[in-house]
Motif scaffolding. Structure first.
Motif, short mmCIF file in Angstrom:
data_model
loop_
_atom_site.label_atom_id
_atom_site.label_comp_id
_atom_site.label_asym_id
_atom_site.label_seq_id
_atom_site.Cartn_x
_atom_site.Cartn_y
_atom_site.Cartn_z
N UNK A 127 0.82 -1.22 0.00
CA UNK A 127 0.00 0.00 0.00
C UNK A 127 0.85 1.26 0.00
N UNK A 128 2.17 1.13 0.18
CA UNK A 128 3.02 2.31 0.34
C UNK A 128 3.03 3.24 -0.88
N UNK A 129 3.08 2.72 -2.14
CA UNK A 129 3.07 3.66 -3.28
C UNK A 129 1.82 4.53 -3.31
N UNK A 130 0.65 3.97 -2.97
CA UNK A 130 -0.58 4.76 -2.97
C UNK A 130 -0.58 5.79 -1.85
N UNK A 131 -0.06 5.42 -0.67
CA UNK A 131 0.00 6.38 0.45
C UNK A 131 0.98 7.50 0.11
N UNK A 132 2.07 7.18 -0.55
CA UNK A 132 3.02 8.23 -0.97
C UNK A 132 2.37 9.18 -1.96
N UNK A 133 1.56 8.64 -2.88
CA UNK A 133 0.84 9.48 -3.84
C UNK A 133 -0.13 10.42 -3.11
N UNK A 134 -0.83 9.90 -2.10
CA UNK A 134 -1.76 10.73 -1.33
C UNK A 134 -1.02 11.83 -0.57
N UNK A 135 0.17 11.52 -0.05
CA UNK A 135 0.97 12.53 0.66
C UNK A 135 1.38 13.65 -0.27
N UNK A 136 1.82 13.30 -1.48
CA UNK A 136 2.19 14.34 -2.45
C UNK A 136 0.98 15.14 -2.88
N UNK A 137 -0.18 14.50 -2.95
CA UNK A 137 -1.39 15.19 -3.38
C UNK A 137 -1.82 16.25 -2.37
N UNK A 138 -1.77 15.91 -1.08
CA UNK A 138 -2.17 16.88 -0.05
C UNK A 138 -1.13 17.97 0.13
N UNK A 139 0.14 17.65 -0.11
CA UNK A 139 1.19 18.63 0.05
C UNK A 139 1.33 19.05 1.50
N UNK A 140 1.71 20.30 1.69
CA UNK A 140 1.93 20.82 3.04
C UNK A 140 0.66 21.40 3.65
N UNK A 141 -0.43 21.45 2.88
CA UNK A 141 -1.67 22.01 3.41
C UNK A 141 -2.30 21.06 4.43
N UNK A 142 -3.23 21.63 5.18
CA UNK A 142 -3.93 20.82 6.17
C UNK A 142 -4.79 19.77 5.48
N UNK A 143 -4.96 18.66 6.13
CA UNK A 143 -5.74 17.55 5.57
C UNK A 143 -5.21 16.25 6.13
N UNK A 144 -5.87 15.16 5.87
CA UNK A 144 -5.44 13.88 6.39
C UNK A 144 -5.56 12.79 5.33
N UNK A 145 -4.76 11.73 5.54
CA UNK A 145 -4.79 10.56 4.68
C UNK A 145 -5.58 9.48 5.41
N UNK A 146 -6.58 8.93 4.77
CA UNK A 146 -7.41 7.89 5.37
C UNK A 146 -7.21 6.62 4.55
N UNK A 147 -6.53 5.63 5.15
CA UNK A 147 -6.30 4.36 4.47
C UNK A 147 -7.39 3.38 4.89
#
Length: 625
Positions: free
Chosen positions: A167-187
């Protein structure tokens, strides 16, 4: 209150203009008439003029001025800025097949996850979310949206089906998508995090939501269809595993179309310890010359359906025909021993060899049935007495060439018989000092020509033939020739594998795929497709992949073949350890203050429309009165 078009307020000059029209009217002149009954109209209408008159009809003028003011205000687009908390998240959906496992109520982790996501977005609106699917190559299922309809349509099309993956490639993509702005990753998944994943959760703005169940399940976790050595028959095998089951039977059937070839009931021990896995390998020998696809299936319903069947196509990949036309007895013996060691991969035959080993005066152009043009040649060049040289290294080896894969020449004594200088006409694979020892000839080759290798080698005075390097080198050449045959060299693949085939140039293959299962149906091109076909060395290289269990038939000009893709993933079939739970590294509410513009232009427009109706009513009353 803010006006986005403040210049539109200049239209308020219409208010004093209306007032001026009512004050400036024409004066009536005195006229001499014979009788007054001709002038009995009680309402005398006057137009605008240059004289100031007494104000009449004050109600109408006030209404008209109010209408003008309201329209001017609406044109200026009044509104205000408000700040509201907005929930922003990137949902990463585990697209593994275990997310489709159904419990006794028919509910799957994927369905429970969909309901949880929709409920969260409804309770935390306004929201902004993205949806990403895991996989060997993660995919963006839905880019950032604020519309609940988009989320509903996206989740409605989600049907987890992939084999085990990270699942790590998808989580990395989500991290880049959110950037430094506020928000969260929900797996969203069906299993608890492992230790490394727990550390990742605790050090990030991530929530891990699991919706799995510990369910019993039986599966075919390995299968194959292989030729029997020294026979024309084939043998099928399948490894059946069961987790969480005690006692009972697993019914297995083997079919070729509607024809039943074999049936067997696998009995599960009653005393199987908790957590133990039941494993049973079944083997079936096929009738001679049987070349039909065969289905092995578990004929019982369980939690996961996709791992209950495999379709095995025949593997018509005969041994490579090798010709040995070498006059030197010692050299012929060395080559024959190296070829004989490749049992099952090749056979020595003088009839249309696909790979020909030769020495001086024996170059041949015999064509093999499956060769693109004529045989590949491996020539041991004749020595010249005055140019003989014993070499002890160091040797320059082309490690990128498959011919030299695994070839180690440390401590090798190599006697060469000719001084072959390095030039643009040859591709040196092994060289030492100023001479080539193994090379591929380039000057005489065209795209459709066979490949020609030359070896500058004399057995006498050498120890190369006594080291593993020589048989490895011969084996690499045999494998290269076998891989260059037309068609698929394997015919049974796992889903998400890539099947490759060399086809005759201009074949223009067409792909037809049918799903494997009780309800076989044609598969759409977006679910299974040929990645590309490219011309290479006078042949066409076709690559085929499938994410669904399917039987794929590839046909084109003078070519036809069939391959099968099966779901085989022991990690996904084992549903032990699946559970429901929440793990969070979010330390504060991940909301951003979203600035919204509220437009109030509709208010003055509504007022103007109401005043217009009032103006019409007052005017009619005055005419009646």
């Amino acid at each position: 209150m803010i006006f986005t078009l403040p210049l539109a307020l200049l239209s308020l000059v219409a208010v004093p203009m209306i007032l001026g029209i009512y004050f400036l009217r024409r004066r009536f002149k005195t006229r001499t008439v014979s009788a007054l009954f001709l002038w009995m109209d009680p309402e005398l209408r006057t137009g605008g003029g240059r004289k100031i008159s007494r104000l009449e009809k004050s109600a109408l003028i006030l209404i008209e001025m109010a209408i003008a003011a309201a329209l001017a205000a609406a044109a200026a687009s009044p509104g205000c800025k408000t700040q509201m908390p907005s929930f922003r998240a990137a949902y990463v959906l585990d697209d593994s097949a275990s997310m489709s496992a159904k419990d006794g109520r028919g509910s799957s982790p994927a369905e429970r996850a969909k309901n949880a996501i929709l409920g969260e977005l409804e309770s935390r609106a306004p929201f902004s979310c993205s949806i990403i699917l895991t996989g060997k190559k993660p995919s963006m299922l839905l880019s950032e949206t604020t519309d609940m309809k988009d989320v509903l349509n996206c989740l409605g099309d989600w049907n987890p089906k992939q084999t085990h993956h990270s699942c790590e490639p998808a989580i990395s993509l989500a991290t880049r998508l959110l950037g430094s702005e506020s928000g969260e990753i929900v797996f969203v998944t069906d299993r608890p995090p492992e230790k490394d994943e727990e550390r990742m959760i605790n050090s990030s703005r991530m929530r891990w939501l699991a919706f799995g169940d510990n369910l019993p399940n039986a599966a075919i976790s390995a299968a194959g269809r292989n030729p029997i050595s020294g026979s024309e028959n084939e043998k099928l095998f399948a490894l059946v595993t069961a987790n969480g089951l005690k006692g009972g039977e697993i019914p297995i059937s083997v079919k070729a179309g509607a024809r039943i070839l074999a049936k067997e009931n696998l009995r599960i021990p009653q005393n199987l310890a908790d957590g133990d896995e039941f494993r049973k390998k079944i083997e079936i020998e096929m009738p001679p010359s049987f070349r039909e696809p065969v289905m092995i299936s578990i004929d019982a319903e369980d939690a996961l359906d996709c791992d209950n069947r495999v379709l095995l196509c025949p593997n018509p990949d005969p041994p490579l025909r090798i010709g040995i036309a070498i006059a030197d007895p010692s050299l012929k013996e060395i080559v024959s021993e190296a070829v004989s060691a490749l049992e099952g991969e090749c056979v020595i035959s003088d009839a249309s060899p696909e790979l020909l080993f030769e020495d001086s005066g024996n170059i041949s152009g015999n064509a093999g049935d499956s060769a693109p043009a004529r045989s590949w040649l491996f020539s041991f060049d004749p020595p010249i007495e005055t140019e003989k040289k014993i070499g002890y290294g160091p040797y320059l080896v082309d490690k990128q060439s498959p011919a030299c894969d695994g070839v180690l020449l440390d401590g090798v004594k190599w006697t060469s018989g000719r001084k072959i200088p390095l030039s643009r006409d040859i591709l040196a694979l092994i060289a030492s000092d100023d001479r080539a020892l193994l090379w591929e000839c380039l000057s005489d080759q065209k795209d459709s020509s066979p490949r020609i290798f030359h070896m500058n080698f004399i057995p006498a005075g050498s120890n190369l033939q006594k080291t593993p390097a020589f048989p490895i080198l011969i084996g690499n050449i045999v494998k290269m020739r076998k891989d260059a045959r037309y068609g698929f060299h394997r015919h049974n693949y796992k889903t998400d594998d890539i099947a490759e085939a060399f086809l005759p140039s201009g074949t223009l293959p067409v792909l037809d795929a049918v799903s494997i299962g009780p309800d076989a149906k044609k598969i759409k091109e977006d679910e299974i497709s040929r990645l590309h076909c490219a011309e290479t060395d006078g042949m066409e290289l076709a690559r085929v992949f499938s994410q669904l269990p399917s039987l794929c038939r590839i046909a084109g000009k003078d070519f036809s073949d069939a391959i099968a893709f099966n779901f085989i993933s022991p990690e996904e079939s084992d549903l032990r350890g699946r559970r429901t739970g929440k793990w969070s590294g979010v330390r504060e509410r991940p909301e951003i203050m979203k600035t919204q513009w509220r437009d109030y232009s509709w208010i003055p427009l509504l007022i103007a429309l109401s005043l217009l109706f009032l103006h019409s009513y007052v005017l009619k009353r005055m005419e009646i009165g």
